[in-house]
Design a protein around this motif. Structure first.
Motif, PDB file in Angstrom:
ATOM      1  N   LEU A  49       0.701  -1.096   0.047  1.00  0.00           N
ATOM      2  CA  LEU A  49       0.135   0.142  -0.043  1.00  0.00           C
ATOM      3  C   LEU A  49       0.207   1.047  -0.276  1.00  0.00           C
ATOM      4  O   LEU A  49       1.839   1.163   0.590  1.00  0.00           O
ATOM      5  N   ARG A  50      -0.114   2.046  -0.584  1.00  0.00           N
ATOM      6  CA  ARG A  50       1.215   3.787  -0.533  1.00  0.00           C
ATOM      7  C   ARG A  50       0.565   3.702   0.964  1.00  0.00           C
ATOM      8  O   ARG A  50      -0.739   3.884   1.637  1.00  0.00           O
ATOM      9  N   MET A  51       1.400   5.311   1.533  1.00  0.00           N
ATOM     10  CA  MET A  51       1.115   5.914   2.762  1.00  0.00           C
ATOM     11  C   MET A  51      -0.111   6.576   2.906  1.00  0.00           C
ATOM     12  O   MET A  51      -1.109   6.466   3.444  1.00  0.00           O
ATOM     13  N   THR A  65       0.133   8.486  10.507  1.00  0.00           N
ATOM     14  CA  THR A  65       0.273   6.660   9.677  1.00  0.00           C
ATOM     15  C   THR A  65       2.051   6.484   9.462  1.00  0.00           C
ATOM     16  O   THR A  65       2.548   5.819  10.159  1.00  0.00           O
ATOM     17  N   SER A  66       2.278   7.654   9.560  1.00  0.00           N
ATOM     18  CA  SER A  66       3.592   8.162   9.679  1.00  0.00           C
ATOM     19  C   SER A  66       4.688   7.292  10.283  1.00  0.00           C
ATOM     20  O   SER A  66       5.382   7.198  10.245  1.00  0.00           O
ATOM     21  N   ARG A  67       4.375   7.824  11.678  1.00  0.00           N
ATOM     22  CA  ARG A  67       4.619   7.979  12.886  1.00  0.00           C
ATOM     23  C   ARG A  67       4.916   6.269  13.358  1.00  0.00           C
ATOM     24  O   ARG A  67       5.678   5.269  13.181  1.00  0.00           O
ATOM     25  N   HIS A  68       3.457   5.260  12.503  1.00  0.00           N
ATOM     26  CA  HIS A  68       3.135   4.152  12.821  1.00  0.00           C
ATOM     27  C   HIS A  68       4.521   3.390  12.186  1.00  0.00           C
ATOM     28  O   HIS A  68       4.661   1.908  12.505  1.00  0.00           O
ATOM     29  N   VAL A  69       4.063   4.135  10.489  1.00  0.00           N
ATOM     30  CA  VAL A  69       5.095   2.832   9.742  1.00  0.00           C
ATOM     31  C   VAL A  69       6.188   3.439   9.779  1.00  0.00           C
ATOM     32  O   VAL A  69       7.412   2.349  10.133  1.00  0.00           O
ATOM     33  N   LYS A  87       7.969  10.088  -7.416  1.00  0.00           N
ATOM     34  CA  LYS A  87       8.971   9.531  -6.234  1.00  0.00           C
ATOM     35  C   LYS A  87       8.354  10.383  -5.310  1.00  0.00           C
ATOM     36  O   LYS A  87       9.648  10.714  -3.760  1.00  0.00           O
ATOM     37  N   ARG A  88       7.414  10.657  -4.949  1.00  0.00           N
ATOM     38  CA  ARG A  88       7.022  11.897  -3.365  1.00  0.00           C
ATOM     39  C   ARG A  88       6.578  10.339  -2.790  1.00  0.00           C
ATOM     40  O   ARG A  88       7.118  10.752  -1.303  1.00  0.00           O
ATOM     41  N   SER A  89       5.754  10.039  -3.508  1.00  0.00           N
ATOM     42  CA  SER A  89       5.269   7.971  -2.803  1.00  0.00           C
ATOM     43  C   SER A  89       6.371   7.213  -2.401  1.00  0.00           C
ATOM     44  O   SER A  89       7.296   7.094  -2.813  1.00  0.00           O
ATOM     45  N   ARG A  90       5.548   5.879  -1.848  1.00  0.00           N
ATOM     46  CA  ARG A  90       6.677   5.288  -0.885  1.00  0.00           C
ATOM     47  C   ARG A  90       5.954   4.141  -0.747  1.00  0.00           C
ATOM     48  O   ARG A  90       4.536   3.906  -0.795  1.00  0.00           O
ATOM     49  N   ILE A  91       6.325   3.614  -2.061  1.00  0.00           N
ATOM     50  CA  ILE A  91       5.266   1.611  -1.684  1.00  0.00           C
ATOM     51  C   ILE A  91       5.408   0.926   0.001  1.00  0.00           C
ATOM     52  O   ILE A  91       6.560  -0.003  -0.017  1.00  0.00           O
ATOM     53  N   LEU A  92       4.822   0.717   0.874  1.00  0.00           N
ATOM     54  CA  LEU A  92       5.093  -0.146   2.171  1.00  0.00           C
ATOM     55  C   LEU A  92       4.365  -1.654   1.641  1.00  0.00           C
ATOM     56  O   LEU A  92       3.229  -2.066   1.218  1.00  0.00           O
TER      57      LEU A  92
END
Lengths: 165, 165
Positions: A49-51, A65-69, A87-92
């Motif tokens: 998933l993305r953020m 979410t950012s904190r927990h991730v 490129k701004r996004s991240r895949i978890l």
DNA sequence: TATTGTTATACTCTATAACTATA
DNA sequence: TATAGTTATAGAGTATAACAATA
């Protein structure tokens, strides 16, 4: 829906769920608080998933979410891979270690629930689960459509219509 | 109860209730956070209470109750009267102002719930409320009988039986 | 200029432990 | 010595706002 629905009682029970959540939280390892569990379960259920998408699923602010991730990533349970499309996004991505962690947690939680709900029959457990899911959906839908701005939070004092004395 | 009960799903929905609680909390006045509401409702429902009894009803540590009560007492919604039978104890009494505050809060909360649950029929609301009450009871009972000591919180890492890689 | 995500800050709720005052 | 209650402290969860990088 009719006006005489026992909302106050529902309200009270919603608060009471805190008892359940706290009890279940007590069996979690200090390394893996409830927020982390939420992230892990979401990734196990929905895959990578993305953020932004994860934030939507958890129904919290993205800063949360950012904190927990960040927490689960530090422990090697989740990887934050670059998104080739943005490129701004991240895949978890849930790692094998993360999968193992969930297995342990699920087992432990299930054991606790089985203990607490030993006198429940399965049908009631399912009924409750379904109704809670529907409750959540009702709130998620409403928030998505009518909440965008923000609830002003009025004052409490002016209560001329209810003054009992 | 059978082993194949969907506890994991129940677990997820328990977390999801947070969405509901947060949404309802948003309409509360800054002067009256959720903790205060819990105290006021309990006193309205059960009448005058001692700290210890209120603590039991709320299922939290007494230090938490003390904090919340101090908050509502400062605002004049609750009085802490001396207990003639035990000078260590205090009797909590809901004031008229406190009653008024609850009226406003209940009305506002009911309106929000009616809005969110506009497509629910009353029977389902009652079913959900009852099941949540039973859930809370199951946990309260279990805590009262088996929890006295404390759950050790084991480590998470050792997962030999579940290693998927 | 808008969007994705992170970080700093602040607030609420909670539990543990230390403390006071009664019992 | 034990109990009722308070307070100090610490930790988790959350939201808002300011920020960086990219679209």
């Amino acid at each position: 829906m009719a006006e005489q629905v026992p909302y106050e009682e529902l309200m009270r029970q919603l608060t009471a769920v805190g008892v359940v959540r706290r009890d279940l939280a007590r069996i979690l390892p200090h390394e893996c608080p409830a927020g982390s569990v939420g992230v892990l379960i979401a990734l196990k259920t929905h895959g990578d998933l993305r953020m932004s998408k994860l934030t939507e699923l958890l129904s919290v602010d993205m800063s949360v979410t950012s904190r927990h991730v960040a927490h689960v990533a530090e422990r090697g349970w989740v990887e934050r891979l670059p998104d080739p499309d943005d490129k701004r996004s991240r895949i978890l991505h849930l790692t094998d270690a993360g999968r193992d962690a969930i297995t342990v947690l699920s087992r432990r939680t299930a054991a606790r629930l089985a203990e607490r709900l030993s006198d429940w029959d399965e049908a009631d457990v399912r009924r409750l689960t379904q109704l809670m899911a529907r409750l959540r959906d009702s709130f998620d839908d409403a928030r998505a459509s009518t909440d965008p701005p923000h609830s002003p939070q009025h004052e409490l004092t002016p209560t001329p219509a209810n003054a009992t004395s």
